[in-house]
Write an enzyme that holds these catalytic residues in place. Structure first.
Site: not given
Lengths: 482, 494
Positions: B223-227
């Site tokens: 999810g957004s942690t990959f940003k």
């Protein structure tokens, strides 16, 4: 050195006499070792398992010493010129076997199996009985040539013994081989072990009479002496009976031993290599023929060719009760785990072979705990016994004695080879027992009787004076056609 | 008759010779392979014949050994025991008489049983002096307080996993997974007790799959942690050079070559937002476009520098995290916000946070500090190893300031620790067909002390039971756990 009080007669006989000293004291000295080694081994097992010297050490040592002493006195009295090596070697093997059987008795795993009973005390009793029979042979068999008289009785006796396990109600099928008879109240008996000796007597008696006919009346064909059809009779009968045993008792070992012994004796009697060729051909035909339709034999061959596969099958429960297929691999693991020097007595896990660890597979138990070194020693002891036996045959002055001695020692060698080779995976497993070391009453008693006869022949052979009644007829009758 | 007799004597000699040769073959040539054959029960008997050495955390053993129940045919002398078995199971694995061994128990079996070649000399000495053979110890890098914080935090949330790393060395500080199992329950080989416990734990009987090590062996969509990875790629490739530079991103953003619009969660100020703002609010549009602008190759190369697409051996193996190797432009955009086929283990995301915290240098994660002989002599010591350099020092510090904003005033405020600088990133990963299943709540973070050192980076994933689709749930469910783990590490440093 010599305890003999014979007056020096110095007969110069045409048959060279082999050494005059009786060597009884040599035998006694060797026997001391043969008793002490197992006693130390026994202490060793106790220390390894319970970390204390076993309570029965004294009684065990005295027991073994007493048995060996009785045997020695028997030899000293009744066969003073006997070969000094045979008795100590057999005693050593028997003593080591007792220690291993006692050691396996201590295994928790084996104790948990149904029908567990201490085997060592019974084996000690069988040993005592065996020595008793050994001494009895020395006392009552003053001259082995007497046995010639019983040639044909022996044949019938052996056939009956061999076929007894097939009698309904008497024979007992134990783990797939019908080589046992059960006698109510006494337990089970393996007639094959006794038949081995009696057959040797029959073969020796028969071949001594027929050797010339078998050797001379033949045609030469392609470098081989082809026997006449009617002379082929006995070999065909023996072959057929061994096939019968193989088929109906599914006992590869006994039939191989029995036929092999006959071929050896035939070869010695006739000095014709052609008999060996025939023997090998016939045993090959018989073995392949039977193996092609006998599932028990097929399983053994499978387990020999691919023990790991058969082990996995038996673990998965796809085999119907033929436990030997699992044991072949267990035995190899036991040998491998022992390695060069072994785990030390009492420190292995041969009980993983289960119920046969002290009988059919005792060699694997030795392999694990005494290692390559121990097994080689044991094999060399067997080799020595066999070679002393053949030495006795060489020294014997009468053809009957020669044939009987070579038959007994050759049979002994074949049995050792077939059992040890089977356990080590050199040849398919046959389910016979190692003479002297393995647990089993019939085996121990019969093999002590066998030793008695060999010692009697060697005594006669090594006796400096010619035998009391040198019957020239024995040689003469052979040339006279009946 | 003597000539054939001599031949028979030779023949018998040959029989014995054949037996001797065969014996040498099996007991000398083949001996080792037979002796160590795993089907040979002696191997297992030997393994449990002496008390196994211990696995040690903070100087205290978390394992032990006890005499097995002697029930007649049980030939295994000692049984493994575990202290707080369920909490430590993702670290220790299990050593069961009936069911074999896994993870550290299996990998370091040689040391623990004392059979390792490196102990040969000592064993020989012991044999001569009459000492019983003993197993050596495995000293781990774990931090008991952090592990406890992680495990108890997860227990409150149900299913999930935590991985915490010391960014400066790569030493693993916590590795928790719930639901867990107690390896003590099947350490023996009784069919009534151990087999039953074992059967109950198997996935087919227990859909929660408690024996799965979620921290190392489960890959989740990050999810957004990959940003964070996408931002690192943007900085490293010079797409944007500072945190506060306006990005050229429209709202709504249509995925390239498609008519699909990429949306944000809620109405957040993402149009032309700087990366700092975009990370703070977790703008899908901004980072999706960055990924598409950079393209597949640059994204892939950055992700792989962080450790994606490779198994890690800590020495326990972790599954390879996935950043897809072949994808088109819109898929690249989706992958760059942690969707599509992107999947990461908690360990992998902890590595991402640790690389940022360690000024751009990623250290190889490890959990065995040293191996000890029974005498406590050190047999081998693990030296921290640099694995890669996904970020330059300057860019790492830019990214740090962005992540710190997330915690200071963004979605990750629940991770704040007074007196400590915390940087983090929340994430909520949708999964299942048409987002039918509960999303995963993620939080990755690191803590920085006043002296500039960074003692811990952590990744938390919670398999969200409350089914909140909002990105806030990463901050709500996972961030408090991360906070307590970081706090435990910092407190234990004092």
């Amino acid at each position: 050195m010599s305890s003999s009080t014979n007056t020096p007669t110095h007969h110069t006989s045409t048959i060279g006499s082999i050494g005059t000293p009786s060597r009884r004291n040599t035998e006694l000295a060797l026997l001391v070792f043969a008793v002490l080694i197992p006693v130390f081994a026994y202490a060793n097992v106790g220390l390894a398992i319970d970390e204390k010297v076993p309570a029965g050490l004294l009684s065990y040592g005295l027991g073994l010493g007493l048995i060996a002493g009785v045997a020695h006195l028997g030899v000293r009295k009744f066969a003073p010129y006997a070969d000094p090596l045979l008795l100590p070697l057999a005693t050593l093997l028997n003593g080591l076997g007792l220690v291993m059987i006692w050691r396996l008795d201590q295994s928790k795993l084996l104790q948990s199996l149904p029908n567990f009973a201490q085997a060592a005390p019974r084996q000690l009793m069988y040993t005592a009985l065996g020595i008793g029979l050994f001494v009895a042979v020395l006392i009552f068999l003053k001259d082995h040539r007497v046995l010639q008289r019983y040639t044909y009785i022996s044949m019938f006796g052996a056939l009956i013994l061999l076929l007894l396990p097939l009698v309904p109600g008497l024979g007992a099928n134990i783990y797939g081989a019908k080589i046992w008879i059960s006698i109510p109240g006494l337990g089970t008996l393996q007639p094959g072990e006794f038949a081995k000796i009696i057959l040797a007597v029959f073969f020796a008696g028969y071949l001594m009479v027929k050797r010339d006919a078998l050797a001379l009346a033949s045609r030469r064909f392609m470098g081989l002496y082809l026997p006449r059809g009617r002379d082929l009779g006995p070999i065909l009968v023996v072959w057929f009976v061994s096939i019968l045993i193989l088929v109906f008792e599914t006992d590869l070992g006994t039939s191989l031993l029995f036929f092999g012994m006959f071929v050896i004796m035939l070869y010695v009697a006739t000095e014709r290599t052609s008999w060996i060729v025939f023997g090998l051909l016939m045993s090959a035909v018989g073995a392949v023929g039977v193996a092609s339709f006998e599932p028990h034999i097929q399983t053994r061959v499978q387990a020999w060719l691919n023990p790991l596969h058969e082990y996995k099958l038996s673990q998965a429960g796809t085999h119907d009760g033929i436990l030997h297929s699992e044991q072949a691999m267990q035995a190899l693991w036991a040998f491998g785990s022992g390695g060069t020097l072994g785990t030390g007595w009492g420190q292995g896990h041969s009980e993983l072979i289960r119920f046969a660890a002290n009988s059919d597979f005792i060699l694997a138990s030795f392999g694990e705990e005494l290692g390559l070194a121990g097994i080689m020693a044991i094999l060399v002891i067997y080799g020595l016994i066999v070679e002393r036996g053949i030495r006795t045959a060489l020294a014997a002055r009468d053809p009957f004695g020669k044939l009987l001695a070579v038959g007994l020692s050759g049979g002994f060698a074949l049995q050792v080879f077939v059992v040890a080779g089977g356990v080590m995976g050199l040849i398919p497993l046959t389910g016979m027992t190692m003479p002297f070391v393995a647990y089993g009453g019939s085996s121990v008693i019969a093999n002590w009787a066998l030793m008695g006869i060999l010692i009697r022949i060697s005594d006669t052979a090594r006796r400096p004076a010619p035998a009391p009644a040198p019957s020239p007829d024995a040689e003469m009758t052979q040339v006279v056609r009946p | 008759m003597n000539k054939p007799l001599r031949r028979i004597a030779i023949f018998c000699g040959l029989l014995v010779l054949a037996l001797l040769i065969r014996d040498n073959y099996i007991q000398y040539v083949q001996a080792d392979s037979l002796r160590t054959d795993t089907l040979n029960r002696r191997v297992a008997i030997e393994r449990y014949a002496t008390p196994r050495g211990d696995i040690i955390v903070d100087g205290n053993p978390i394992t032990g050994a006890t005499k097995s129940a002697k029930s007649g045919i049980n030939d295994f002398e000692y049984k493994r025991t575990y202290k707080d078995g369920a909490m430590w199971a993702p670290v220790t694995g299990y050593a069961s008489q009936a069911f074999g061994a896994t993870q550290l128990e299996s990998i370091e079996d040689g040391i623990l049983t004392g059979n390792d070649d490196r102990l040969f000399f000592r064993n020989t000495l012991d044999m001569i002096t009459g000492k019983k053979k003993q197993g050596g110890n495995v000293v781990t890098t774990l931090n008991a307080a952090a592990q406890k914080a992680a495990y108890q935090g997860l227990l409150k949330q149900g299913k999930g996993a935590v991985a915490a790393i010391d960014p400066e060395t790569g030493a693993i500080l916590a590795l928790a997974s719930t639901p867990s199992y107690d390896p003590s329950t099947f350490a023996g080989n009784s069919s009534s007790v151990d087999s039953k416990a074992w059967t109950k734990l198997q996935k087919k009987n227990n859909p929660d799959d408690p024996t799965l090590n979620r921290a190392l062996r489960e890959t989740y969509p990050p999810g957004s942690t990959f940003k964070v990875v996408t931002a690192a790629a943007a900085l490293q490739n010079g797409l944007y050079t500072s945190a506060d530079q306006k990005t050229n991103s429209p709202l709504p953003y249509t995925l390239p070559n498609t008519k699909t619009e990429l949306k944000n969660e809620g109405s957040i100020p993402c149009k032309d937002a700087s990366m700092r703002i975009a990370l703070r609010y977790s703008c899908n549009t901004v980072f999706g476009k960055i990924g598409a602008d950079l393209g597949k190759d640059k994204m892939l190369s950055e992700a792989e520098k962080f450790g994606f697409n490779a198994e890690q051996f800590t020495p326990v193996r972790s599954n390879a995290s996935v950043f897809p190797k072949s994808m088109d432009k819109p898929q690249t955009a989706l992958s760059s916000i942690g969707q599509f086929e992107t999947a990461a283990t908690p360990l992998q995301m902890a590595m991402v946070a640790s690389a940022v915290a360690n000024d751009g240098t990623l250290m190889k994660p490890y959990m065995v500090d040293k191996l000890q002989a029974p005498s406590l002599d050190v047999i081998s010591q693990t030296e921290p190893q640099k694995m890669s350099e996904p970020l330059s020092k300057d860019n790492a510090q830019i990214l740090q300031s962005m992540m710190e904003t997330v915690v200071k005033e963004g979605t990750g405020t629940k991770a704040q620790i007074p007196g400590v600088t915390v940087g983090g990133k929340t994430g909520t990963a949708q999964h299942g067909v048409a987002n039918s299943e509960n999303p995963y709540a993620w939080f990755i973070s690191y803590a920085k002390l006043a002296d500039g050192s960074s003692p811990v980076a952590v990744a938390v994933v919670v398999e969200d039971e409350s089914a909140n689709r909002d990105d806030i749930s990463g901050g709500g469910l996972a961030a408090p756990i991360a906070r307590s783990v970081m706090k435990a590490v910092i407190d234990s440093k004092k």
